[in-house]
Design an enzyme around this catalytic site. Sequence first.
Site, PDB file in Angstrom:
ATOM      1  N   ASN A   7       5.035   4.752   3.976  1.00  0.00           N
ATOM      2  CA  ASN A   7       4.454   3.405   3.893  1.00  0.00           C
ATOM      3  C   ASN A   7       3.753   3.086   5.216  1.00  0.00           C
ATOM      4  O   ASN A   7       4.391   3.075   6.277  1.00  0.00           O
ATOM      5  CB  ASN A   7       5.588   2.408   3.595  1.00  0.00           C
ATOM      6  CG  ASN A   7       5.066   0.998   3.417  1.00  0.00           C
ATOM      7  OD1 ASN A   7       4.211   0.558   4.188  1.00  0.00           O
ATOM      8  ND2 ASN A   7       5.572   0.289   2.438  1.00  0.00           N
ATOM      9  N   HIS A  10       2.837  -0.936   8.383  1.00  0.00           N
ATOM     10  CA  HIS A  10       3.088  -1.379   9.762  1.00  0.00           C
ATOM     11  C   HIS A  10       1.938  -1.067  10.709  1.00  0.00           C
ATOM     12  O   HIS A  10       1.776  -1.741  11.724  1.00  0.00           O
ATOM     13  CB  HIS A  10       4.391  -0.796  10.291  1.00  0.00           C
ATOM     14  CG  HIS A  10       5.585  -1.393   9.613  1.00  0.00           C
ATOM     15  ND1 HIS A  10       5.913  -2.715   9.726  1.00  0.00           N
ATOM     16  CD2 HIS A  10       6.503  -0.851   8.798  1.00  0.00           C
ATOM     17  CE1 HIS A  10       6.994  -2.968   9.014  1.00  0.00           C
ATOM     18  NE2 HIS A  10       7.369  -1.848   8.437  1.00  0.00           N
ATOM     19  N   HIS A  50       1.253  -1.862   0.680  1.00  0.00           N
ATOM     20  CA  HIS A  50       1.494  -3.111  -0.062  1.00  0.00           C
ATOM     21  C   HIS A  50       0.342  -4.057   0.221  1.00  0.00           C
ATOM     22  O   HIS A  50       0.117  -4.447   1.370  1.00  0.00           O
ATOM     23  CB  HIS A  50       2.825  -3.695   0.445  1.00  0.00           C
ATOM     24  CG  HIS A  50       3.293  -4.902  -0.303  1.00  0.00           C
ATOM     25  ND1 HIS A  50       4.558  -5.421  -0.133  1.00  0.00           N
ATOM     26  CD2 HIS A  50       2.693  -5.696  -1.218  1.00  0.00           C
ATOM     27  CE1 HIS A  50       4.706  -6.485  -0.911  1.00  0.00           C
ATOM     28  NE2 HIS A  50       3.586  -6.678  -1.571  1.00  0.00           N
ATOM     29  N   ARG A  52      -0.584  -7.585  -0.014  1.00  0.00           N
ATOM     30  CA  ARG A  52       0.039  -8.889  -0.273  1.00  0.00           C
ATOM     31  C   ARG A  52      -1.012  -9.933  -0.598  1.00  0.00           C
ATOM     32  O   ARG A  52      -2.143  -9.849  -0.116  1.00  0.00           O
ATOM     33  CB  ARG A  52       0.833  -9.334   0.951  1.00  0.00           C
ATOM     34  CG  ARG A  52       2.152  -8.613   1.090  1.00  0.00           C
ATOM     35  CD  ARG A  52       2.934  -9.141   2.273  1.00  0.00           C
ATOM     36  NE  ARG A  52       4.300  -8.669   2.218  1.00  0.00           N
ATOM     37  CZ  ARG A  52       5.314  -9.354   1.690  1.00  0.00           C
ATOM     38  NH1 ARG A  52       5.131 -10.573   1.226  1.00  0.00           N
ATOM     39  NH2 ARG A  52       6.526  -8.838   1.660  1.00  0.00           N
ATOM     40  N   ARG A  56      -1.490 -10.311   4.786  1.00  0.00           N
ATOM     41  CA  ARG A  56      -0.991 -10.416   6.165  1.00  0.00           C
ATOM     42  C   ARG A  56      -1.047  -9.090   6.917  1.00  0.00           C
ATOM     43  O   ARG A  56      -1.050  -9.056   8.126  1.00  0.00           O
ATOM     44  CB  ARG A  56       0.442 -10.953   6.175  1.00  0.00           C
ATOM     45  CG  ARG A  56       1.454  -9.956   5.709  1.00  0.00           C
ATOM     46  CD  ARG A  56       2.855 -10.464   5.897  1.00  0.00           C
ATOM     47  NE  ARG A  56       3.140 -11.567   4.994  1.00  0.00           N
ATOM     48  CZ  ARG A  56       4.373 -11.903   4.630  1.00  0.00           C
ATOM     49  NH1 ARG A  56       5.397 -11.254   5.109  1.00  0.00           N
ATOM     50  NH2 ARG A  56       4.590 -12.879   3.790  1.00  0.00           N
ATOM     51  N   GLU A  77       1.937  -0.896  -3.669  1.00  0.00           N
ATOM     52  CA  GLU A  77       2.986  -1.898  -3.941  1.00  0.00           C
ATOM     53  C   GLU A  77       2.292  -3.234  -4.124  1.00  0.00           C
ATOM     54  O   GLU A  77       1.409  -3.599  -3.336  1.00  0.00           O
ATOM     55  CB  GLU A  77       3.940  -2.015  -2.754  1.00  0.00           C
ATOM     56  CG  GLU A  77       4.859  -0.844  -2.592  1.00  0.00           C
ATOM     57  CD  GLU A  77       5.737  -1.001  -1.359  1.00  0.00           C
ATOM     58  OE1 GLU A  77       5.694  -2.058  -0.701  1.00  0.00           O
ATOM     59  OE2 GLU A  77       6.440  -0.053  -1.055  1.00  0.00           O
ATOM     60  N   THR A 108       9.604  -7.158   1.842  1.00  0.00           N
ATOM     61  CA  THR A 108      10.186  -7.369   0.518  1.00  0.00           C
ATOM     62  C   THR A 108      11.707  -7.459   0.638  1.00  0.00           C
ATOM     63  O   THR A 108      12.325  -6.570   1.203  1.00  0.00           O
ATOM     64  CB  THR A 108       9.803  -6.191  -0.404  1.00  0.00           C
ATOM     65  OG1 THR A 108       8.427  -5.919  -0.228  1.00  0.00           O
ATOM     66  CG2 THR A 108      10.075  -6.523  -1.850  1.00  0.00           C
ATOM     67  N   GLU A 158      12.094   2.081  -8.861  1.00  0.00           N
ATOM     68  CA  GLU A 158      12.364   2.393  -7.453  1.00  0.00           C
ATOM     69  C   GLU A 158      13.595   1.597  -7.087  1.00  0.00           C
ATOM     70  O   GLU A 158      13.585   0.359  -7.105  1.00  0.00           O
ATOM     71  CB  GLU A 158      11.182   2.029  -6.552  1.00  0.00           C
ATOM     72  CG  GLU A 158      11.520   2.345  -5.089  1.00  0.00           C
ATOM     73  CD  GLU A 158      10.321   2.335  -4.155  1.00  0.00           C
ATOM     74  OE1 GLU A 158       9.198   2.661  -4.598  1.00  0.00           O
ATOM     75  OE2 GLU A 158      10.513   1.998  -2.975  1.00  0.00           O
ATOM     76  N   HIS A 199      13.582   1.477   0.948  1.00  0.00           N
ATOM     77  CA  HIS A 199      13.772   0.238   1.709  1.00  0.00           C
ATOM     78  C   HIS A 199      14.937   0.389   2.694  1.00  0.00           C
ATOM     79  O   HIS A 199      16.067   0.657   2.292  1.00  0.00           O
ATOM     80  CB  HIS A 199      14.036  -0.983   0.817  1.00  0.00           C
ATOM     81  CG  HIS A 199      13.566  -2.255   1.485  1.00  0.00           C
ATOM     82  ND1 HIS A 199      14.280  -2.898   2.445  1.00  0.00           N
ATOM     83  CD2 HIS A 199      12.418  -2.946   1.345  1.00  0.00           C
ATOM     84  CE1 HIS A 199      13.597  -3.955   2.857  1.00  0.00           C
ATOM     85  NE2 HIS A 199      12.456  -4.004   2.214  1.00  0.00           N
TER      86      HIS A 199
END
Length: 246
Positions: A7, A10, A50, A52, A56, A77, A108, A158, A199
């Site tokens: 992922n 970040h 992801h 959003r 963000r 995502e 999340t 998931e 996660h």
Amino acid sequence: MIRLGVNVDHAATLRQARYRENPEAFNAEPAPIAFALDAECAGAAGITAHLRADRRHMQDSDLEKLRAQIRTRLNLEMGNTPEILNFALHLKPDAVCLVPENREEVTTEGGLDCAGQIDDLALSVHILKEAGVCVSLFIDPEETQVHAASAIGADFIELHTGAYANALPSSTQASEELQRLEASARLAFSLGLRVNAGHGLNYQNVLPICRLPHLEELNIGHSIVSRALSTGIKQAVKEMLALFPQ
Ligand code: PXP
């Protein structure tokens, strides 16, 4: 062998901290696409991001670049909203993972309440599958949620590993969470669902999760990107993959 999806949200979070007003500026850094390409070089089987509703971290253009340039699989995502669903249909990622999305959360938090929104989710899952996108539902390891995911017609679940990750290592709570994850993985498989997880996973807690039955893929972001600050992303991905059983 279990696949690793990295992922890269970040990388975008860090860029937005400085370049929120113009993430496309010539000097905006770091670029999530650069992270993703290096993660692939180091053995990642897929890239997860992801998008959003509030944009963000990842921007639409980040997803477009990932779609155009990565050579493994792109896993988007997303929350189940008409705007993001339209974006997904235009982007055509290899896979979508539907997640709950609350504006206030940093990341999340819980899994989707599939049982409470079967019709809405079933419609989106159907539309995505018709468009050739493989669909996963991010759920807590609970029997009712697994049954609901099956009723909705998802390809994958998931399993949310956050409660396991937040339990003290080797504690009773950690082993109870593992049991819940294991029972959910077995139930899902028996219902014809395929199983991913993610996660809160890191270099210390990932191995017991790798031993879950029927597990195909782990999606890991925060810990790999954190380690990459000192080792570089390629080394961080290699070190994670080295922990996966062969
Ligand atoms: N899987 C899902 C569905 C997520 O929402 C996230 C966080 O974006 C992850 C995996 C990765 O979690 P982490 O960053 O804690 O590794």
